[in-house]
Scaffold this active site. Sequence first.
Site, short mmCIF file in Angstrom:
data_model
loop_
_atom_site.label_atom_id
_atom_site.label_comp_id
_atom_site.label_asym_id
_atom_site.label_seq_id
_atom_site.Cartn_x
_atom_site.Cartn_y
_atom_site.Cartn_z
N TYR A 156 0.82 -1.21 0.00
CA TYR A 156 0.00 0.00 0.00
C TYR A 156 0.86 1.26 0.00
O TYR A 156 0.43 2.32 -0.47
CB TYR A 156 -0.95 -0.03 1.20
CG TYR A 156 -2.23 0.73 0.99
CD1 TYR A 156 -3.03 0.50 -0.13
CD2 TYR A 156 -2.65 1.69 1.89
CE1 TYR A 156 -4.21 1.20 -0.32
CE2 TYR A 156 -3.83 2.39 1.71
CZ TYR A 156 -4.60 2.14 0.60
OH TYR A 156 -5.77 2.83 0.40
N LYS A 163 -3.71 7.92 3.52
CA LYS A 163 -4.93 7.57 4.26
C LYS A 163 -4.81 7.94 5.74
O LYS A 163 -5.80 8.32 6.38
CB LYS A 163 -5.24 6.08 4.11
CG LYS A 163 -5.66 5.67 2.71
CD LYS A 163 -6.91 6.39 2.24
CE LYS A 163 -7.41 5.84 0.92
NZ LYS A 163 -8.55 6.61 0.38
N LYS A 193 -12.56 -5.05 -5.31
CA LYS A 193 -11.96 -4.85 -6.62
C LYS A 193 -12.50 -3.57 -7.26
O LYS A 193 -13.67 -3.49 -7.62
CB LYS A 193 -12.24 -6.05 -7.53
CG LYS A 193 -11.45 -7.30 -7.16
CD LYS A 193 -11.65 -8.42 -8.17
CE LYS A 193 -10.81 -9.64 -7.80
NZ LYS A 193 -10.99 -10.75 -8.78
#
Length: 269
Positions: A156, A163, A193
């Site tokens: 990530y 975030k 997805k």
Amino acid sequence: MGIFSGKKGLVLGVANDYSIAWAISQKLIEEGAEVGFTHLPGEKMERRVRKLTDPIGAKVLVPCDVQKDEDVASAFDKTAEAFGSLDFVLHSIAFAPIADIKCPFVESSRDGFKTAMDISVYSLVAVSRNAARFMPEGGSILTLTYLGGERVVSGYNMMGVCKAALDASVKYLAYDLGPKKIRVNAVSAGPVKTLAASAVGDADALAGLYEAVSPMQRNIDRAEVGSAGMFLLSDLASGITGEILHVDCGYNVMGSPGRAIEASKAGKL
């Protein structure tokens, strides 16, 4: 009559019918909301979103580049021309240059960091400031985050740091806008997805991990995120602000692999 009958709002960030923002929009519409949408500038992006909004008869579809303050202000001005006041806003926007997502965070570029933070985080600030102009009686603002902002999720990378900043922004915006009776919250969904998720490595493996580790022994689906987002935007959540609601079958509460350990020992993983 649905719980959103007579309510109007703007959704920023629908890319296609796989978008979490679209799943939430569908739930809002089912409950009677009138919803406007933005798209990235350009005919190609407009056509992509229009395929979804034309069949539902959306009155508002406006271009918006969230890196430009004048674009954000114009999008809300045009929405207000059609709707008058606003009751809710959904912010579903995140971006980082692909090279900066793929590389370890320590190797990320300064320019990539600036771009990712501007689009993924500051855009919520700009959107909230403009939304407040058209919420004289209060309202609700919702954004989308992910567990990678709270804990390290391999692959990530830079987006996890964005975030984390987004999560903090939700809390400070909730404080700033509280006196105006405007609530600001976030939904933290399990792996789904989407176009954005396709840029993150090991997305399929991550979904399998949620099935193995989460207390409910499964991953979530879009409809569940849609319902949760709709709830936070509704008057049913009138006492909730500054919160991050995890919709991940409980994965976020786990401090160990849980039942996956026994499954592994039994050769089931």
